[in-house]
Design a protein around this motif. Sequence first.
Motif, PDB file in Angstrom:
ATOM      1  N   PRO A   1       1.944  -6.184   1.729  1.00  0.00           N
ATOM      2  CA  PRO A   1       2.650  -7.471   1.674  1.00  0.00           C
ATOM      3  C   PRO A   1       4.085  -7.280   2.155  1.00  0.00           C
ATOM      4  N   VAL A   2       4.620  -8.245   2.883  1.00  0.00           N
ATOM      5  CA  VAL A   2       5.927  -8.078   3.516  1.00  0.00           C
ATOM      6  C   VAL A   2       6.852  -9.233   3.150  1.00  0.00           C
ATOM      7  N   PHE A   3       8.083  -8.887   2.808  1.00  0.00           N
ATOM      8  CA  PHE A   3       9.146  -9.871   2.618  1.00  0.00           C
ATOM      9  C   PHE A   3      10.271  -9.473   3.561  1.00  0.00           C
ATOM     10  N   PHE A   4      10.686 -10.397   4.455  1.00  0.00           N
ATOM     11  CA  PHE A   4      11.744 -10.042   5.396  1.00  0.00           C
ATOM     12  C   PHE A   4      12.895 -11.025   5.334  1.00  0.00           C
TER      13      PHE A   4
ATOM     14  N   GLU B   1       9.959 -12.867  -7.458  1.00  0.00           N
ATOM     15  CA  GLU B   1       9.401 -14.196  -7.743  1.00  0.00           C
ATOM     16  C   GLU B   1       8.208 -14.508  -6.847  1.00  0.00           C
ATOM     17  N   GLN B   2       8.294 -14.129  -5.577  1.00  0.00           N
ATOM     18  CA  GLN B   2       7.269 -14.520  -4.613  1.00  0.00           C
ATOM     19  C   GLN B   2       6.135 -13.511  -4.476  1.00  0.00           C
ATOM     20  N   LEU B   3       6.471 -12.207  -4.515  1.00  0.00           N
ATOM     21  CA  LEU B   3       5.450 -11.191  -4.235  1.00  0.00           C
ATOM     22  C   LEU B   3       5.256 -10.167  -5.348  1.00  0.00           C
ATOM     23  N   GLY B   4       6.316  -9.862  -6.088  1.00  0.00           N
ATOM     24  CA  GLY B   4       6.235  -8.823  -7.110  1.00  0.00           C
ATOM     25  C   GLY B   4       7.262  -7.741  -6.854  1.00  0.00           C
ATOM     26  N   GLN B   5       7.125  -6.621  -7.542  1.00  0.00           N
ATOM     27  CA  GLN B   5       8.103  -5.540  -7.416  1.00  0.00           C
ATOM     28  C   GLN B   5       7.870  -4.750  -6.134  1.00  0.00           C
ATOM     29  N   PRO B   6       8.890  -4.614  -5.305  1.00  0.00           N
ATOM     30  CA  PRO B   6       8.714  -3.882  -4.050  1.00  0.00           C
ATOM     31  C   PRO B   6       8.701  -2.370  -4.251  1.00  0.00           C
TER      32      PRO B   6
ATOM     33  N   PHE C   1      -2.593 -11.118   9.452  1.00  0.00           N
ATOM     34  CA  PHE C   1      -3.139  -9.807   9.114  1.00  0.00           C
ATOM     35  C   PHE C   1      -3.719  -9.782   7.701  1.00  0.00           C
ATOM     36  N   GLY C   2      -3.657 -10.923   7.013  1.00  0.00           N
ATOM     37  CA  GLY C   2      -4.290 -11.037   5.701  1.00  0.00           C
ATOM     38  C   GLY C   2      -3.450 -10.562   4.543  1.00  0.00           C
ATOM     39  N   VAL C   3      -2.125 -10.540   4.700  1.00  0.00           N
ATOM     40  CA  VAL C   3      -1.254 -10.102   3.605  1.00  0.00           C
ATOM     41  C   VAL C   3      -0.310 -11.232   3.202  1.00  0.00           C
ATOM     42  N   PRO C   4       0.135 -11.261   1.939  1.00  0.00           N
ATOM     43  CA  PRO C   4       1.154 -12.234   1.528  1.00  0.00           C
ATOM     44  C   PRO C   4       2.469 -11.930   2.232  1.00  0.00           C
ATOM     45  N   VAL C   5       3.203 -12.979   2.589  1.00  0.00           N
ATOM     46  CA  VAL C   5       4.464 -12.811   3.326  1.00  0.00           C
ATOM     47  C   VAL C   5       5.514 -13.756   2.756  1.00  0.00           C
ATOM     48  N   GLY C   6       6.716 -13.242   2.576  1.00  0.00           N
ATOM     49  CA  GLY C   6       7.845 -14.061   2.174  1.00  0.00           C
ATOM     50  C   GLY C   6       9.007 -13.837   3.121  1.00  0.00           C
ATOM     51  N   LEU C   7       9.904 -14.785   3.189  1.00  0.00           N
ATOM     52  CA  LEU C   7      11.079 -14.643   4.041  1.00  0.00           C
ATOM     53  C   LEU C   7      12.261 -15.354   3.407  1.00  0.00           C
ATOM     54  N   MET C   8      13.459 -14.959   3.859  1.00  0.00           N
ATOM     55  CA  MET C   8      14.681 -15.527   3.283  1.00  0.00           C
ATOM     56  C   MET C   8      15.819 -15.368   4.279  1.00  0.00           C
TER      57      MET C   8
ATOM     58  N   ASN D   1      -1.735  -0.979  -1.652  1.00  0.00           N
ATOM     59  CA  ASN D   1      -0.923  -1.829  -0.798  1.00  0.00           C
ATOM     60  C   ASN D   1       0.381  -2.161  -1.507  1.00  0.00           C
ATOM     61  N   ARG D   2       1.447  -1.543  -1.057  1.00  0.00           N
ATOM     62  CA  ARG D   2       2.747  -1.676  -1.717  1.00  0.00           C
ATOM     63  C   ARG D   2       3.597  -2.721  -1.005  1.00  0.00           C
ATOM     64  N   ILE D   3       4.371  -3.466  -1.769  1.00  0.00           N
ATOM     65  CA  ILE D   3       5.203  -4.536  -1.229  1.00  0.00           C
ATOM     66  C   ILE D   3       6.390  -3.941  -0.480  1.00  0.00           C
ATOM     67  N   ALA D   4       6.616  -4.443   0.753  1.00  0.00           N
ATOM     68  CA  ALA D   4       7.694  -3.935   1.593  1.00  0.00           C
ATOM     69  C   ALA D   4       8.736  -5.019   1.839  1.00  0.00           C
TER      70      ALA D   4
END
Length: 253
Positions: A30-33, A88-93, A62-69, A2-5
């Motif tokens: 995991p998603v950061f948008f 900082e929030q999720l890791g290396q994308p 959906f059970g994944v970590p999520v960040g937004l900005m 599961n790779r960070i997007a």
Amino acid sequence: MNRIAVVTGASRLKGIGAAVCRELAKAGHPVFFTYWSPYDEEMPWGSVASEPQVLKEELEGFGVPVGLMELDLTSMEAADLLFRKVREQLGQPSILINNAAYSTKDDYSTITPEDLDKHYFVNIRATTLLSSRFAQQFTIGRAGRIVNLTSGQFQRPMPGELSYATTKGAIDAMTITLAAEVGKLGITVNAINPGPTDTGWMTEEIKSGLSEMFPSGRVGLPIDVARTIKFLVSEEAEWVTGQIIHSEGGFRR
């Protein structure tokens, strides 16, 4: 794996960015948008302040970590600010979807330096810098993915959208060259043209007229392009790079 997007331009629940976030989250990523409300407020569809938070909660379902900005991509520091926050929030994308765009109407008789700059700052400068920073910081060594959103500028002319066509068209050239540069890092780079897509801006009259130009009898939906992007970022797509994919549902101009 599961790779960070990271997905830019996911401010509206009906938009392509939100649809991409959903498909990636459903696939376990995991998603950061990012989003930028002032732009939507200037557009005919408007802005609903609660939608980014609603999307975040939907994705977390959906059970994944999520960040937004909320991020102004016209800022010179936007790329560095974004990736610092993601780490900082999720890791290396491992995945970057350059979906954010700036679009207003103009032509040869109305174009201004100010409007051209706004299109350039978001559509090509931000896309290029985000992609470059992503690659510079990518140390995983495999399964890196960059997908850029384009709009088929080399498929047909776009009268009345001179600044948009000029700057979005540059994404195709950037995609092809960047793919050659970063392949050795384990990163693929592709662009996708979704064709006419109903993200909430189409009137019933527009949809009716466009539907006749598709073999299926309907216009494109955000989920159509989101599913294609889900494939492009998958490990199964590791041999696809440097491509401009016209996923338009057989659209006949």
